[in-house]
Scaffold this active site. Structure first.
Site, PDB file in Angstrom:
ATOM      1  N   GLY A   1       0.794  -1.241   0.000  1.00  0.00           N
ATOM      2  CA  GLY A   1       0.000   0.000   0.000  1.00  0.00           C
ATOM      3  C   GLY A   1       0.815   1.273   0.000  1.00  0.00           C
TER       4      GLY A   1
ATOM      5  N   HIS B   1     -31.972  18.551  -3.242  1.00  0.00           N
ATOM      6  CA  HIS B   1     -32.115  19.536  -2.178  1.00  0.00           C
ATOM      7  C   HIS B   1     -32.518  18.837  -0.880  1.00  0.00           C
ATOM      8  CE1 HIS B   1     -33.256  23.179  -0.040  1.00  0.00           C
ATOM      9  NE2 HIS B   1     -34.368  22.553   0.321  1.00  0.00           N
TER      10      HIS B   1
HETATM   11  C1  LIG Z   1       0.625  12.535   5.426  1.00  0.00           C
HETATM   12  C2  LIG Z   1       0.275  12.352   3.968  1.00  0.00           C
HETATM   13  C3  LIG Z   1      -1.027  12.500   3.555  1.00  0.00           C
HETATM   14  C4  LIG Z   1      -1.366  12.332   2.226  1.00  0.00           C
HETATM   15  N1  LIG Z   1      -2.670  12.481   1.861  1.00  0.00           N
HETATM   16  C5  LIG Z   1      -3.023  12.318   0.568  1.00  0.00           C
HETATM   17  C6  LIG Z   1      -4.380  12.415   0.178  1.00  0.00           C
HETATM   18  O1  LIG Z   1      -5.256  12.644   1.005  1.00  0.00           O
HETATM   19  N2  LIG Z   1      -4.687  12.237  -1.121  1.00  0.00           N
HETATM   20  C7  LIG Z   1      -3.723  11.985  -2.067  1.00  0.00           C
HETATM   21  O2  LIG Z   1      -4.058  11.840  -3.243  1.00  0.00           O
HETATM   22  N3  LIG Z   1      -2.421  11.873  -1.721  1.00  0.00           N
HETATM   23  C8  LIG Z   1      -2.055  12.021  -0.429  1.00  0.00           C
HETATM   24  N4  LIG Z   1      -0.745  11.873  -0.076  1.00  0.00           N
HETATM   25  C9  LIG Z   1       0.240  11.568  -1.133  1.00  0.00           C
HETATM   26  C10 LIG Z   1       0.198  10.073  -1.509  1.00  0.00           C
HETATM   27  O3  LIG Z   1       0.445   9.304  -0.371  1.00  0.00           O
HETATM   28  C11 LIG Z   1       1.217   9.782  -2.586  1.00  0.00           C
HETATM   29  O4  LIG Z   1       1.004  10.652  -3.675  1.00  0.00           O
HETATM   30  C12 LIG Z   1       1.098   8.347  -3.079  1.00  0.00           C
HETATM   31  O5  LIG Z   1       1.289   7.437  -2.035  1.00  0.00           O
HETATM   32  C13 LIG Z   1       2.106   8.073  -4.196  1.00  0.00           C
HETATM   33  O6  LIG Z   1       1.964   6.772  -4.615  1.00  0.00           O
HETATM   34  P1  LIG Z   1       3.155   5.961  -5.285  1.00  0.00           P
HETATM   35  O7  LIG Z   1       2.580   4.638  -5.653  1.00  0.00           O
HETATM   36  O8  LIG Z   1       3.778   6.775  -6.338  1.00  0.00           O
HETATM   37  O9  LIG Z   1       4.273   5.792  -4.151  1.00  0.00           O
HETATM   38  P2  LIG Z   1       4.239   5.391  -2.619  1.00  0.00           P
HETATM   39  O10 LIG Z   1       2.886   5.343  -2.073  1.00  0.00           O
HETATM   40  O11 LIG Z   1       5.237   6.249  -1.946  1.00  0.00           O
HETATM   41  O12 LIG Z   1       4.752   3.878  -2.632  1.00  0.00           O
HETATM   42  C14 LIG Z   1       6.033   3.522  -3.019  1.00  0.00           C
HETATM   43  C15 LIG Z   1       6.360   2.170  -2.433  1.00  0.00           C
HETATM   44  O13 LIG Z   1       7.546   1.687  -3.032  1.00  0.00           O
HETATM   45  C16 LIG Z   1       8.320   1.011  -2.061  1.00  0.00           C
HETATM   46  N5  LIG Z   1       9.708   0.979  -2.526  1.00  0.00           N
HETATM   47  C17 LIG Z   1      10.515   2.055  -2.758  1.00  0.00           C
HETATM   48  N6  LIG Z   1      11.701   1.632  -3.255  1.00  0.00           N
HETATM   49  C18 LIG Z   1      11.626   0.285  -3.331  1.00  0.00           C
HETATM   50  C19 LIG Z   1      12.531  -0.721  -3.788  1.00  0.00           C
HETATM   51  N7  LIG Z   1      13.729  -0.414  -4.311  1.00  0.00           N
HETATM   52  N8  LIG Z   1      12.138  -2.019  -3.702  1.00  0.00           N
HETATM   53  C20 LIG Z   1      10.914  -2.346  -3.206  1.00  0.00           C
HETATM   54  N9  LIG Z   1      10.030  -1.433  -2.783  1.00  0.00           N
HETATM   55  C21 LIG Z   1      10.364  -0.128  -2.854  1.00  0.00           C
HETATM   56  C22 LIG Z   1       8.107   1.859  -0.828  1.00  0.00           C
HETATM   57  O14 LIG Z   1       8.422   1.117   0.338  1.00  0.00           O
HETATM   58  C23 LIG Z   1       6.623   2.184  -0.942  1.00  0.00           C
HETATM   59  O15 LIG Z   1       5.837   1.229  -0.304  1.00  0.00           O
HETATM   60  C24 LIG Z   1      -0.371  12.012   1.266  1.00  0.00           C
HETATM   61  C25 LIG Z   1       0.953  11.841   1.677  1.00  0.00           C
HETATM   62  C26 LIG Z   1       1.281  12.003   3.006  1.00  0.00           C
HETATM   63  C27 LIG Z   1       2.698  11.807   3.428  1.00  0.00           C
END
Ligand SMILES: Cc1cc2nc3c(=O)[nH]c(=O)nc-3n(C[C@H](O)[C@H](O)[C@H](O)COP(=O)(O)OP(=O)(O)OC[C@H]3O[C@@H](n4cnc5c(N)ncnc54)[C@H](O)[C@@H]3O)c2cc1C
Length: 468
Positions: A39, A446
Site C-alpha cells: 500500500g 435539495h
Molecule cells: C501525510 C500524507 C497524507 C497524504 N494524503 C493524501 C491524500 O489525502 N490524497 C492523495 O491523493 N495523496 C495524499 N498523499 C500523497 C500520496 O500518499 C502519494 O502521492 C502516493 O502514495 C504516491 O503513490 P506511489 O505509488 O507513487 O508511491 P508510494 O505510495 O510512496 O509507494 C512507493 C512504495 O515503493 C516502495 N519501494 C521504494 N523503493 C523500493 C525498492 N527499491 N524495492 C521495493 N520497494 C520499494 C516503498 O516502500 C513504498 O511502499 C499524502 C501523503 C502524506 C505523506
C-alpha cells in the site's frame, strides 16, 4: 529464475493498481515491496492514516464545541484518549493494507517482500526480508518507488520532536505547541488534527499564502477559517534554523522585512514537501536516467529512456497524489497491452482534507490571467444553503470559471463541508467539456452542499443565482 511479463517495484497506489491492471489484461505479474505491508505511503503513512486522525479529531472537536448547541449533553468532561485514537488509526491502516494483499492473491500477482534493485534492464535482484536473495526476469518493469518526506538542508530531523508527517501520525502525547514548517496540504491537515486535540499550532510559511498552487481565493478563505479555529500563521517567513534544546524546539526565521523571529514549541513538524525516492533501486545498472530533481525521467507514455522500463506516481514529474499515481499505473498497464490510454493531467483534482475541505480541478484564476484567457467567474457562498445552516457548516464557497465566449467550464474551486467529494462533479463536467449552463440546468438534490455547484454555475453562465 521466475520470469514475468511485468515486474512492478513498489506497492503504493501507483504500483498496486498497475499490477492489478496488468494481471487483468492477462500479463504474468510480480510486485516487489521492501516493507512488510503493501500500500505504500498512501495506505501506511499518508492518505489513509491522516484521514483517520482528521476524522477522530473532528468528532472530538464537535463533542467539545458543538454538541451542546445540538442539544446533546454529555455528563462529565469529554477527554482525548490519544493512545486509542492512534490505535484505531492503525487498525484502519491494517485493514486497508490487508485488503491490498487480498487483491494481489485474487489477481494471482506474485508478491516479493524485499528491496528490489536492477541488475540490468531485464533482471531485478531482490534482497528478501528473510535474508535470502532472489533474481527475477521481467520483460517490462514499472518503477513505482514513490517518495519520502523532504527537509531543509540545515534541519536535523530527530524524529522525536523535530518530526515529519510519518512521526506526527503516531505521537504519544498531544503537543503543547506544535510549530509547523510549511503551509501546504500535509502541514495544514496534521496541524489541524493537533489543534483540535488541544495543541497551540503555529504555521511558518515561506510563501505569502498557504496552499500555494491552488486558487488564491481558496488560500484566503481557508486561512480565514483556520484562524477562526485559532491556528496561527506567519507567512513570508524564511526559516533559517531549527534546534532542539532539551524538550524544546527553537525555530528561527526571517520575516519579510528580514527581521529575525523566534518560535518556541515542544514539537516541530517539518512539512516542506516530498522528494522522489530511488535509494537502493540501482537505476543506473539498467541505464535509467533521473532528472536534475532526482525524478525518473519519462516521456508522455511514462516510458523511461530504456524502452521496456516505465515509471509512475510520486517518483516521476507531476502532482504527488495517490489518484494521479493510480491513473498512471492504469495507463502503463494498458499501453503494455497495446491499448491507447490517455490522462488529462489538467483534470486531476487537488484536495485538502482540513475542515472546511478544499478541492479544485482545472485552471485557477491566476493561471487563466497568465495565459491571457478571457473568462467569467461565478461564486456562491455555502452560508446561503439550507443544508449548510442545518449542519452549522457555513464557511466556504464554490467558484466556477468558464470561458467568456463559449461558456465551457475551465476550473472549479471550492471550499466548504464535503468538498473532497463534491469536486467529482466538476471533474465529470470538465471531462465531458460541459458549459456552465449545462451544470446550471441539471437538477441537484435539495438540500445538499452540491446545490452550491449549481448556483455557482448559474452565477457564471448568466449571473443569475437563485438563492442570493
Ligand atoms: C501525510 C500524507 C497524507 C497524504 N494524503 C493524501 C491524500 O489525502 N490524497 C492523495 O491523493 N495523496 C495524499 N498523499 C500523497 C500520496 O500518499 C502519494 O502521492 C502516493 O502514495 C504516491 O503513490 P506511489 O505509488 O507513487 O508511491 P508510494 O505510495 O510512496 O509507494 C512507493 C512504495 O515503493 C516502495 N519501494 C521504494 N523503493 C523500493 C525498492 N527499491 N524495492 C521495493 N520497494 C520499494 C516503498 O516502500 C513504498 O511502499 C499524502 C501523503 C502524506 C505523506
Amino acid at each position: 529464475m521466475n520470469q514475468y511479463d511485468v515486474a512492478v517495484i513498489g506497492s503504493g497506489p501507483g504500483g498496486y493498481v498497475a499490477a492489478i491492471r496488468c494481471a487483468q489484461l492477462g500479463m504474468k505479474t510480480a510486485i516487489i515491496e521492501k516493507y512488510p505491508t503493501l500500500g505504500g505511503t498512501c495506505l501506511n503513512v499518508g492518505c489513509i492514516p491522516s484521514k483517520a486522525l482528521l476524522d477522530s479529531s473532528h468528532h472530538y472537536e464537535d463533542a467539545v464545541k458543538h454538541f451542546e448547541e445540538h442539544g446533546i449533553d454529555i455528563p462529565g468532561e469529554v477527554k482525548v484518549n490519544l493512545e486509542q485514537m492512534i490505535s484505531r488509526k492503525q487498525g484502519v491502516v491494517e485493514q486497508t493494507t490487508k485488503g491490498i494483499q487480498f487483491l494481489m492473491d485474487k489477481n494471482k500477482i506474485d508478491v516479493y517482500e524485499g528491496l528490489g534493485s536492477f541488475k540490468d534492464a531485464t533482471h531485478i535482484n531482490i534482497a528478501l526480508a528473510n535474508g535470502k536473495k532472489e533474481t527475477v526476469e521481467a520483460k517490462n518493469t514499472i518503477i513505482a518507488t514513490g517518495s519520502k518526506p523532504s527537509t531543509l538542508p540545515f534541519i536535523k530531523l530527530d524524529k522525536e520532536r523535530i518530526i515529519t508527517s510519518t512521526e506526527a501520525l503516531k505521537l504519544k502525547e498531544v503537543p503543547k505547541h506544535m510549530i509547523v514548517i510549511g503551509g501546504g496540504v500535509i502541514g495544514l491537515e496534521l496541524g489541524q488534527v493537533y489543534k483540535r486535540l488541544g495543541s497551540e499550532v503555529t504555521v511558518v510559511e515561506f510563501m505569502d499564502r498557504i496552499i500555494p498552487g491552488m486558487d488564491g481565493g481558496l488560500s484566503k478563505e481557508l486561512m480565514r477559517s483556520l484562524k477562526k479555529q485559532k491556528m496561527k500563521f506567519n507567512l513570508s517567513h524564511k526559516v533559517k534554523s531549527v534546534e532542539r534544546v532539551g524538550d524544546e524546539v527553537v525555530v528561527k526565521a526571517d520575516d519579510k522585512k528580514g527581521q529575525e523571529v523566534t518560535f518556541k514549541g515542544d514539537y516541530c513538524l517539518v512539512s516542506v514537501g516530498r522528494r522522489p525516492y530511488t535509494d537502493g533501486l540501482n537505476a543506473e545498472a539498467a541505464g535509467v536516467k533521473l532528472d536534475e530533481r532526482g525524478r525518473v525521467e519519462v516521456n508522455d507514455h511514462l516510458q523511461t529512456n530504456v524502452s521496456n522500463i516505465y515509471a509512475i506516481g510520486d517518483v516521476v514529474r507531476g502532482a504527488m497524489l495517490a489518484h494521479k499515481a493510480e491513473e498512471e499505473g492504469t495507463l502503463v498497464a494498458e499501453t503494455l497491452a497495446g491499448q491507447k490510454p490517455h490522462i488529462n493531467y489538467n483534470l486531476i483534482p487537488g484536495v485538502v482534507y482540513t475542515w472546511p475541505e478544499v478541492a479544485a480541478v482545472g485552471k485557477t484564476e491566476e493561471q487563466l490571467k497568465e495565459e491571457g484567457v478571457a473568462y467569467k467567474s461565478g461564486q456562491f457562498p455555502m452560508r446561503a444553503l439550507g443544508r449548510a445552516r442545518a449542519s452549522m457548516d457555513i464557511d466556504g464557497f464554490v467558484k466556477i470559471l468558464a470561458d467568456k465566449k463559449t461558456d465551457e467550464v475551465l476550473g472549479v474551486h471550492m471550499i466548504g463541508a464535503r468538498c473532497a467529494d463534491l469536486i467529482t462533479e466538476g471533474v465529470t463536467a470538465m471531462e465531458f467539456r460541459a458549459s456552465a449552463e449545462d451544470i446550471a440546468r441539471m437538477s441537484h438534490a435539495h438540500p445538499t452542499y452540491a446545490e452550491a455547484v449549481k448556483e455557482a454555475a448559474l452565477a457564471a453562465t448568466e449571473d443569475r443565482p437563485i438563492h442570493i
